[in-house]
Design an enzyme around this catalytic site. Structure first.
Site, PDB file in Angstrom:
ATOM      1  N   ASP A 261      47.490-102.518 -42.558  1.00 15.04           N
ATOM      2  CA  ASP A 261      48.707-102.524 -43.337  1.00 15.04           C
ATOM      3  C   ASP A 261      49.735-101.306 -43.007  1.00 15.04           C
ATOM      4  O   ASP A 261      49.348-100.593 -42.877  1.00 15.04           O
ATOM      5  CB  ASP A 261      47.891-102.363 -44.925  1.00 15.04           C
ATOM      6  CG  ASP A 261      48.824-102.269 -46.783  1.00 15.04           C
ATOM      7  OD1 ASP A 261      49.929-103.406 -46.479  1.00 15.04           O
ATOM      8  OD2 ASP A 261      49.062-101.544 -47.042  1.00 15.04           O
TER       9      ASP A 261
ATOM     10  N   THR B 161      52.118 -99.741 -45.707  1.00 16.85           N
ATOM     11  CA  THR B 161      53.247 -98.841 -46.475  1.00 16.85           C
ATOM     12  C   THR B 161      51.210 -97.881 -47.079  1.00 16.85           C
ATOM     13  O   THR B 161      50.485 -98.690 -47.287  1.00 16.85           O
ATOM     14  CB  THR B 161      53.001 -99.748 -47.943  1.00 16.85           C
ATOM     15  OG1 THR B 161      54.289-100.400 -47.602  1.00 16.85           O
ATOM     16  CG2 THR B 161      53.332 -98.352 -49.175  1.00 16.85           C
TER      17      THR B 161
ATOM     18  N   ASP C 106      44.986 -99.028 -48.177  1.00 16.86           N
ATOM     19  CA  ASP C 106      44.441 -98.255 -49.194  1.00 16.86           C
ATOM     20  C   ASP C 106      45.126 -98.749 -50.304  1.00 16.86           C
ATOM     21  O   ASP C 106      44.896 -97.718 -51.058  1.00 16.86           O
ATOM     22  CB  ASP C 106      45.652 -96.945 -48.027  1.00 16.86           C
ATOM     23  CG  ASP C 106      47.195 -97.238 -48.459  1.00 16.86           C
ATOM     24  OD1 ASP C 106      48.095 -98.518 -49.133  1.00 16.86           O
ATOM     25  OD2 ASP C 106      47.642 -96.787 -48.938  1.00 16.86           O
TER      26      ASP C 106
END
Length: 763
Positions: free
Chosen positions: A453, A455, A651
């Site tokens: 991912d 960001t 996250d």
């Protein structure tokens, strides 16, 4: 929930196998357990077994077997399946010596004292001129050996025979089955030969009427097995050193600052959430919290693996167990007890050490048939020597059958995987890599595709508003007012971009945010609500369509900025450009992963133009952009359908489904609890270099396991035929049961020693 009465595993009655006995229904985890129960139900229902049956929760039981984690019982003891000493379920700071190690050491000491004279007496069979043969008669020597050997076999070896007995009673043959059989046969034969020598054939008797005895073999085998147990217990204590070292990181006391300003030292367990604590230079931080007053540099290497101290000022988080530098500061406790990061790390590592790797199934399948097979081989060995062997053929049959039983003990085979897992997960914990289970550790070594991912994983995850552009028709709207409206809405969201807008509004002087009514979150698009009667929407182009901003949006995306829109009453009012800097370690980590044969794929909900710019800077060629949380999961499935073994790193809450779908989920420790719970691997620092460390650890651990299994299999494949006497016809070589016992003990110790090498692996 209930307990399988055979193996002790917790089972759900709704999904379990069933069997009735005396009007009671019992539940089992597998068909094999049902079969074993039905063959001898009374063996599994007695209290002496001490396996927990029909208990409500595993929390009531505090000891388990490292090789068979499904076994739980109250208090220390031996595993009814393999005979290994049980260990505490919950890790604790060691306050004294291991009681079993103390007991085994005492038994070993007396076994050595009494066995040495036995070996000296036995030298008469090897050295013809040995003076004892001329001074003392053979029958008298037999009686002396009986007196010396009996305490060794019956007292020093009692735990070994006890475990052998339980293995037979529970129908779980293991190494202690073979030890008890081998030494028991040698000792009983020798006792009868001493007490009733006349009942033996003449071929067994010397000219004095004495019969050769094997007291020294039985005693020496007991002594060497005890030595192996002592060495194994000491080595196993080293495999748990990582857990104890983590526990030792937590200080025992903290300096509490009272409301009146006075200070006192209190035990750490008395700290409450919200307590103010003084941390002086060089002290360990007692619990998790944040800096309330002052500043310092803190050594966080115990959780991140990075030796460089981190500067902390007011508002910055601090972690229990880390070491304060030269400054003194006041902190406020935020998490205490089992909620602290250190406590969670200990729990994760402990659970991982007790989990079973898929490769362990090989050893389990072999072990299930191994001991019965060895007993058959021992019987065939005795028959072969009686039928084809030279005189005294019955003596040769006895000696070689005992040698087969002893050398074939499968302890090394059973230890091969658990020891490597224990050491490997402990090593990872000290390097900021938390392994949730052994399966994730083993699978990670085979991963060929890493989905990341953007960001918070590739980037810092702390974006800032870099641009604010107002719509032409919004003449009465200022940049500050646009930020205030957007921040009022985004204040209810946990997304990193939302936090960036709230911070930007605060910097522009917005002191108070408005209340929001009818708040709604639109997955993968944005959020909506009503503020002061005005319909407000903040999100991406899927939520707010605006041709007016297309040119400016493309310009911002070309610089790597993420674009969000503000709409009032359904009309576009403003556009925000948010920049999220790439982490310093990202480019290096991605490059190293690609060199190691791992294809890196970027997955993001951001616009494709922005994603392509970020991916280009990092060196990633495969990009999936503008994907929703559901589409992230579908992307992982699509890669898996291509035959790839996929790891996913993320996250956020929106990453949790994809983390669960991936073959290995990797959560950043800086992310959400949901993401961490969905992942098999957690990087405490949230640094991509942790993925490299985790992969190196996985490769090293699986390689270590294969080495252990190879040594264990080869040892038995070579040892059993030699012990049976296959070399005798050609070379006249036989393997003494004493030598077989020494080899068996050393094989177990060598497996543990090889596992301990993982502590020196560079990650």
């Amino acid at each position: 929930m209930t307990k399988d009465p055979v193996c002790g595993m917790t089972v759900d009655p709704g999904d379990a196998y069933q069997a009735d006995y005396n009007g009671t229904t019992y539940f089992f985890c597998s068909e094999s357990c049902v079969t074993r129960f039905e063959s001898a139900p009374s063996a599994y229902l007695g209290e002496s077994l001490r396996l927990v049956t029909n208990q409500p929760s595993a929390k009531d039981h505090d000891y388990t077997c490292p090789m068979h984690p499904e076994v739980r019982q109250l208090g220390p003891g031996s595993c009814p399946i393999c005979g290994m000493a049980l260990e505490p379920v919950e890790a604790a700071v060691q306050t004294g010596p291991d009681p079993e190690l103390v007991d085994m050491t005492r038994r070993l000491k007396w076994a050595v004292i009494l066995t040495i004279p036995l070996l000296l007496i036995a030298m008469g069979h090897i050295i013809p001129a040995w003076p004892l043969e001329r001074i003392v008669s053979g029958s008298t020597l037999n009686w002396i050996q009986l007196v010396l050997a009996t305490p060794v076999v019956l007292w020093a070896g009692f735990p070994l025979f006890q475990r052998g007995y339980w293995s037979v009673k529970n129908m779980s043959p293991n190494m202690f089955t073979l030890i008890a059989l081998g030494t028991g046969v040698a000792y009983l034969f020798s006792v009868f030969a001493t007490l009733l020598p006349g009942t033996f054939p003449v071929s067994f008797q010397s000219h004095e009427g004495a019969v050769s005895v094997y007291f020294e073999a039985a005693a020496a085998i007991i002594m060497l097995v005890l030595l192996g147990q002592v060495l194994e217990l000491r080595a196993r204590s080293q495999t748990g050193a990582a857990i104890r070292a983590l526990l030792d990181l937590a200080p025992k006391e903290a300096r509490q600052v009272r409301v009146d300003g006075s200070e006192e030292d209190i035990p750490v367990e008395h700290i409450q959430i919200g307590s103010k604590l003084r941390v002086r230079p060089g002290e360990k931080i007692p619990v998790d919290g944040f800096v309330a007053e002052g500043a310092s540099s803190i050594d966080e290497s115990m959780i991140s693996g990075e030796p460089i101290p981190v500067e902390k000022t007011v508002g910055d988080p601090v972690t229990g167990g880390t070491v304060n530098g030269t400054g003194s500061f006041l902190m406020e406790a935020k998490k205490v007890g089992k909620d602290t990061l250190l406590a969670q790390i200990v729990r994760l590592v402990t659970e991982a050490q007790r989990s079973r790797a898929p490769i362990q199934r090989i050893a389990d399948r072999v072990s299930a048939y191994f001991v019965p097979g060895v007993i058959v081989v021992a019987i065939l060995t005795a028959v072969a020597w009686i039928t084809f062997g030279p005189e005294p053929r019955y003596v040769y049959a006895l000696v070689n059958a005992v040698a087969v039983l002893i050398i074939a003990c499968p302890c090394a085979l059973g230890l091969a995987t658990p020891m490597s897992i224990m050491v490997g997960t402990g090593k990872g914990a000290h390097s900021g890599v938390l392994i949730k289970n052994a399966e994730a550790l083993e699978t990670f070594a085979k991963v060929d595709t890493l989905v990341i991912d953007k960001t918070g994983t590739l980037t810092e995850g702390r974006p800032e508003v870099a641009s604010v552009i107002l719509a032409l028709q919004s003449r009465d709207l200022t940049e500050t007012e646009a930020l205030r409206l957007a921040a009022s809405l985004e204040n209810l969201s946990e997304h990193p971009l939302a936090a960036a807008i709230v911070r930007a509004a605060t910097k522009r002087g917005v002191r108070e945010l408005s209340s929001v009514a009818d708040f709604q979150s639109h997955t993968g698009k944005g959020i909506t609500g009503r503020i002061d009667g005005v319909s407000v929407a903040v999100g991406n182009a899927k939520l707010v369509e605006s041709r007016e901003f297309e040119a400016q949006a493309e310009r911002l995306r070309s610089t790597g900025q993420t674009v969000m829109y503000l709409a009032l009453n359904g009309k576009p009012a403003a556009m925000f450009g948010l920049a999220d800097p790439i982490k310093e370690s990202t480019i290096e980590a991605v490059s190293e992963l690609q060199k190691n044969g791992v294809q890196v794929v970027m997955l993001t909900g951001d616009h494709k133009a922005t994603a392509d710019v970020v991916a280009g800077r990092i060196g990633i060629s495969e990009v999936y952009a503008q994907v929703s949380p559901t589409e992230k999961t579908e992307a992982v499935k699509r890669l898996q359908s291509q035959g790839r073994l996929v790891a996913m790193a993320g996250d956020g809450i929106n990453d949790a489904p994809a983390l669960s779908q991936a073959d290995v989920g990797i959560a950043m420790g800086t992310g959400t609890d949901v993401a961490i719970q969905s992942a098999g691997v957690t990087l405490v620092k949230g640094d991509l270099r942790g993925i490299l460390r985790a992969r190196h650890l996985s490769l090293a651990t699986t390689r270590n396991i294969r080495q252990n299994l190879f040594f264990a299999f080869v040892y038995n494949l070579l040892g059993v035929p030699i012990a049976a006497g296959v070399l005798y016809p050609a070379f006249g070589l036989l393997l003494s049961p004493v030598i077989a016992s020494a080899a068996m003990s050393l094989s177990s110790v060598s497996v543990i020693a090889n596992a301990l090498r993982l502590r020196r692996v560079q990650l």
